[in-house]
Design a protein around this motif. Structure first.
Motif, PDB file in Angstrom:
ATOM      1  N   CYS A 142     -42.061 137.953  24.455  1.00  0.00           N
ATOM      2  CA  CYS A 142     -41.926 136.494  24.541  1.00  0.00           C
ATOM      3  C   CYS A 142     -41.599 136.009  25.953  1.00  0.00           C
ATOM      4  CB  CYS A 142     -40.833 136.012  23.580  1.00  0.00           C
ATOM      5  SG  CYS A 142     -41.270 136.207  21.842  1.00  0.00           S
ATOM      6  N   HIS A 166     -53.494 138.307  17.504  1.00  0.00           N
ATOM      7  CA  HIS A 166     -52.393 137.425  17.124  1.00  0.00           C
ATOM      8  C   HIS A 166     -51.654 136.900  18.357  1.00  0.00           C
ATOM      9  CE1 HIS A 166     -52.944 139.165  13.080  1.00  0.00           C
ATOM     10  NE2 HIS A 166     -52.339 138.078  12.657  1.00  0.00           N
ATOM     11  N   MET A 170     -50.760 132.887  20.066  1.00  0.00           N
ATOM     12  CA  MET A 170     -49.408 132.352  20.189  1.00  0.00           C
ATOM     13  C   MET A 170     -48.943 132.109  21.609  1.00  0.00           C
ATOM     14  SD  MET A 170     -47.314 134.325  17.186  1.00  0.00           S
ATOM     15  CE  MET A 170     -47.749 135.983  17.707  1.00  0.00           C
ATOM     16  N   ARG A 171     -49.480 132.844  22.577  1.00  0.00           N
ATOM     17  CA  ARG A 171     -48.988 132.668  23.948  1.00  0.00           C
ATOM     18  C   ARG A 171     -50.122 132.800  24.957  1.00  0.00           C
ATOM     19  NH1 ARG A 171     -45.538 136.841  26.854  1.00  0.00           N
ATOM     20  NH2 ARG A 171     -46.946 136.031  28.447  1.00  0.00           N
ATOM     21  N   HIS A 270     -43.619 134.818  16.803  1.00  0.00           N
ATOM     22  CA  HIS A 270     -43.914 133.430  16.428  1.00  0.00           C
ATOM     23  C   HIS A 270     -42.619 132.642  16.255  1.00  0.00           C
ATOM     24  CE1 HIS A 270     -46.012 130.475  13.433  1.00  0.00           C
ATOM     25  NE2 HIS A 270     -45.770 129.918  14.606  1.00  0.00           N
ATOM     26  N   ALA A 277     -45.637 127.925  20.511  1.00  0.00           N
ATOM     27  CA  ALA A 277     -46.695 128.689  19.845  1.00  0.00           C
ATOM     28  C   ALA A 277     -47.447 127.809  18.862  1.00  0.00           C
ATOM     29  CB  ALA A 277     -46.103 129.904  19.128  1.00  0.00           C
ATOM     30  N   ASP A 278     -46.713 126.984  18.128  1.00  0.00           N
ATOM     31  CA  ASP A 278     -47.347 126.103  17.143  1.00  0.00           C
ATOM     32  C   ASP A 278     -48.308 125.125  17.824  1.00  0.00           C
ATOM     33  OD1 ASP A 278     -46.008 127.318  15.091  1.00  0.00           O
ATOM     34  OD2 ASP A 278     -44.412 125.816  14.992  1.00  0.00           O
ATOM     35  N   MET A 281     -51.453 126.899  18.864  1.00  0.00           N
ATOM     36  CA  MET A 281     -52.313 127.217  17.722  1.00  0.00           C
ATOM     37  C   MET A 281     -52.992 125.978  17.172  1.00  0.00           C
ATOM     38  SD  MET A 281     -50.382 130.322  15.664  1.00  0.00           S
ATOM     39  CE  MET A 281     -48.796 129.525  15.504  1.00  0.00           C
TER      40      MET A 281
END
Length: 294
Positions: A142, A166, A170-171, A270, A277-278, A281
């Motif tokens: 992260c 994935h 997210m990043r 996440h 991240a949200d 996405m």
């Protein structure tokens, strides 16, 4: 029809490495030094005599024996016997692992044994998972300034790809190289201290994957290793080691527990990244638009 236990696995018992990592945070400075020496050259370091091991680590022989007792072994010989069993398990292959299911097994039995074995492997993986190691892995993944590269071997590259996909959602800047950097001659040259390499390597350990991870560590990259209970040689220079059980009903090792471990990392990353991240996405999903079928 009853089925015999599959050899070459770890059963319900934690490995010596599992036991060491489980108590690492409560060790004295001398014991911590010993634990790191054992894991850095696992399992060979533990096969030396008490005095030889103590001398190499720079501690007393009584400290070694007290540490062995903390691991749950009554005698040093019991500790070494457990390591020798692990050495044999490390060398297991599809040709030496007898299957629990055979050609004459009923279909219903086959499904039941596969489900039971996979369920136990997942449970055992998480029962011995060191919380501090998992947290370190998540923190590295992260880090906003970190560049992440994920790679594995012949079969484990499938897990690497799954994890990479994935992380990309997210990043930003998740992968700076292809998922298979073995084929990229510039991969190691471009690495530095801001890089994190997530490496997947299971028995029988793959030389080029280990060599690539070692070269990356030599360039200052952090190494997060996902491996089996007997530890890939890449553990010698990894910053974080997460192990997953590989017991299977058939002759081939299973990646079910390792997949569950990867999904736990995905969930934790996440949760840690949260709104950032949200938002990323949502933007990605908006770009795809709605998909309809006729």
């Amino acid at each position: 029809m009853s089925t015999p236990p599959r050899t070459g696995g770890v059963g319900d018992s934690p490995t010596v490495a599992d036991r060491i990592r489980r108590i690492q945070q409560s060790l004295s400075p001398a014991e911590l030094k010993l634990s790191r020496a054992l894991l850095a050259n696992y399992p060979a370091a533990g096969l030396e005599s008490t005095n030889s091991l103590a001398q190499k680590v720079g501690i007393s022989a009584p400290t070694v024996l007290r540490f062995i007792g903390r691991l749950g072994f009554g005698k040093y010989r019991d500790f070494q016997d457990a390591l020798r069993e692990e050495v044999q398990a490390r060398r297991a292959s599809p040709l030496t692992l007898p299957a629990r299911i055979t050609a004459d097994s009923a279909t219903s039995e086959l499904a039941s044994v596969v489900a039971e074995t996979a369920s136990k492997a997942i449970q055992h993986t998480f029962s011995v998972l060191p919380e501090h190691e998992f947290e370190r892995a998540v923190a590295l993944l992260c880090g906003p300034a970190k560049r992440i590269t994920v790679f594995g071997g012949r079969f484990s590259h499938l897990l690497a790809t799954y994890f990479d996909l994935h992380l990309r959602l997210m990043r930003p800047g998740t992968s700076v190289h292809a998922v298979n950097p073995h084929e990229d001659p510039g991969f190691v040259v471009d690495l530095g201290r801001r890089d994190v390499c997530v490496v997947f390597d299971f028995r029988r350990y793959q030389r080029d994957t280990i060599a690539l991870a070692k070269a990356a560590a030599g360039r200052g990259a952090k190494i997060v290793l996902v491996t089996d209970p007997w530890l890939s040689p890449a553990a010698d220079f990894a910053d974080v080691v997460l192990s997953a059980r590989v017991e299977a009903a058939g002759s081939f090792d299973s990646l079910v527990a390792a997949t569950a471990l990867v999904e736990a990392l995905v969930f934790a990353v996440h949760a840690r990244l949260g709104g950032a991240a949200d938002e990323r996405m949502r933007t990605i999903e908006a770009g795809f638009g709605d998909v309809t079928t006729e």
